[in-house]
Design a protein around this motif. Sequence first.
Motif, short mmCIF file in Angstrom:
data_model
loop_
_atom_site.label_atom_id
_atom_site.label_comp_id
_atom_site.label_asym_id
_atom_site.label_seq_id
_atom_site.Cartn_x
_atom_site.Cartn_y
_atom_site.Cartn_z
N GLY A 74 17.74 -7.67 6.22
CA GLY A 74 16.52 -7.69 8.07
C GLY A 74 15.43 -7.35 7.61
O GLY A 74 14.64 -7.19 9.24
N HIS A 75 14.09 -7.67 6.69
CA HIS A 75 13.56 -6.88 6.47
C HIS A 75 11.91 -7.74 6.93
O HIS A 75 12.64 -9.15 6.10
CB HIS A 75 12.37 -5.66 6.14
N GLU A 76 11.29 -8.09 7.49
CA GLU A 76 10.01 -8.98 7.01
C GLU A 76 9.16 -8.80 6.23
O GLU A 76 8.46 -7.65 5.99
CB GLU A 76 9.34 -9.14 8.45
N VAL A 77 8.70 -9.59 5.42
CA VAL A 77 8.08 -9.27 4.12
C VAL A 77 7.19 -9.75 3.91
O VAL A 77 7.26 -11.04 3.97
CB VAL A 77 8.77 -8.96 2.71
N GLU A 78 5.69 -8.71 3.80
CA GLU A 78 4.23 -9.80 3.45
C GLU A 78 4.16 -9.18 1.51
O GLU A 78 3.80 -6.98 1.44
CB GLU A 78 3.42 -8.80 3.75
N GLN A 79 3.65 -9.21 1.20
CA GLN A 79 3.68 -9.03 -0.75
C GLN A 79 1.70 -9.54 -0.81
O GLN A 79 1.32 -9.71 -0.59
CB GLN A 79 3.78 -9.68 -1.72
N ILE A 80 1.55 -8.35 -1.10
CA ILE A 80 -0.07 -8.71 -1.29
C ILE A 80 -0.33 -7.49 -2.93
O ILE A 80 -0.01 -6.79 -3.11
CB ILE A 80 -0.91 -7.59 -0.56
N ALA A 81 -1.08 -7.99 -3.65
CA ALA A 81 -1.13 -8.33 -4.58
C ALA A 81 -2.32 -6.75 -5.43
O ALA A 81 -3.08 -6.79 -6.54
CB ALA A 81 -1.33 -9.10 -6.10
N ASP A 82 -3.64 -6.92 -3.94
CA ASP A 82 -4.50 -6.39 -4.28
C ASP A 82 -4.93 -4.49 -3.26
O ASP A 82 -4.27 -4.98 -2.26
CB ASP A 82 -5.77 -7.46 -3.79
N GLY A 83 -5.44 -3.45 -3.82
CA GLY A 83 -5.75 -2.88 -3.52
C GLY A 83 -6.23 -2.74 -1.91
O GLY A 83 -6.00 -2.05 -1.20
N GLU A 119 2.00 0.04 -5.12
CA GLU A 119 1.98 0.09 -6.43
C GLU A 119 0.68 0.72 -7.34
O GLU A 119 -0.21 0.76 -5.60
CB GLU A 119 2.12 -1.44 -7.65
N VAL A 120 0.84 1.51 -8.02
CA VAL A 120 -0.58 2.28 -8.53
C VAL A 120 -1.47 1.54 -9.09
O VAL A 120 -2.81 1.93 -8.90
CB VAL A 120 -0.02 3.42 -9.28
N ALA A 121 -1.18 0.91 -10.01
CA ALA A 121 -2.20 0.03 -10.98
C ALA A 121 -2.38 -1.55 -10.08
O ALA A 121 -1.58 -2.60 -10.29
CB ALA A 121 -1.92 -0.73 -11.90
N LEU A 122 -3.48 -1.40 -9.12
CA LEU A 122 -4.09 -2.53 -8.74
C LEU A 122 -5.15 -2.99 -8.73
O LEU A 122 -6.50 -1.87 -9.39
CB LEU A 122 -4.08 -1.89 -6.98
N PRO A 123 -5.69 -4.39 -8.96
CA PRO A 123 -7.22 -4.06 -8.79
C PRO A 123 -7.52 -3.94 -7.57
O PRO A 123 -7.16 -3.49 -6.48
CB PRO A 123 -7.55 -6.05 -8.92
N ARG A 124 -9.33 -3.80 -7.53
CA ARG A 124 -10.12 -2.64 -6.81
C ARG A 124 -9.91 -1.53 -6.19
O ARG A 124 -11.13 -1.04 -6.58
CB ARG A 124 -10.39 -3.77 -6.07
N ILE A 125 -8.74 -1.52 -6.15
CA ILE A 125 -8.70 -0.28 -5.07
C ILE A 125 -7.57 0.54 -5.68
O ILE A 125 -6.32 -0.59 -5.21
CB ILE A 125 -8.94 -0.10 -4.37
N ASP A 126 -7.05 1.49 -6.82
CA ASP A 126 -5.89 1.64 -7.04
C ASP A 126 -5.23 2.49 -5.90
O ASP A 126 -5.55 2.37 -4.86
CB ASP A 126 -6.27 2.67 -8.40
N GLY A 127 -3.77 2.47 -6.24
CA GLY A 127 -3.04 2.82 -5.24
C GLY A 127 -3.26 3.87 -4.36
O GLY A 127 -3.05 4.41 -3.44
N LEU A 128 -3.21 5.40 -5.69
CA LEU A 128 -3.66 6.64 -5.15
C LEU A 128 -4.82 6.66 -4.56
O LEU A 128 -4.99 7.76 -3.52
CB LEU A 128 -3.79 7.21 -6.32
N ARG A 129 -6.28 5.61 -4.18
CA ARG A 129 -6.98 5.99 -3.44
C ARG A 129 -7.04 5.69 -2.11
O ARG A 129 -7.23 5.80 -1.13
CB ARG A 129 -8.51 5.25 -4.08
#
Length: 144
Positions: free
Chosen positions: A26-35, A53-63
Amino acid sequence: MARILLVEDARHSSAAVLHGLLHDAGHEVEQIADGAAALERILHAPPALTLLEVALPRIDGLRVLEAVRSLSDHPIIMLTARTREADRLRGLDLGADDYVCKPFSPREVVARVNTVLRRHAQRRHAARPSAAVAFADADGGAVL
């Protein structure tokens, strides 16, 4: 229905399965692959929850997590292949609401999403003042 932001590389089959199960729940989901794009989205049009996710392009997930936490308590669950204890502790210390290691059970992630959403809603509800608020009248007496 909650709006969920899934920040994950779309090429991973686990992302497609998770997307489908969240939608079925029942959730609406949007997906992005870039930090950087995810950070922009969270700050300017926040979803109900972000799976990050942690490993992302431009800005990692922890940042991304660190930047969001400096401004809000937006619910974030980390989804990552970084499974070392030091990585998990860092994510939780930075303020992640949960940290899920790959490979993961997509059904378990949906359950964790629902749990974090429920807790976040309860925290927001508890932070609101009660409807029955006492006011002082001109003589200092309480008026409900």
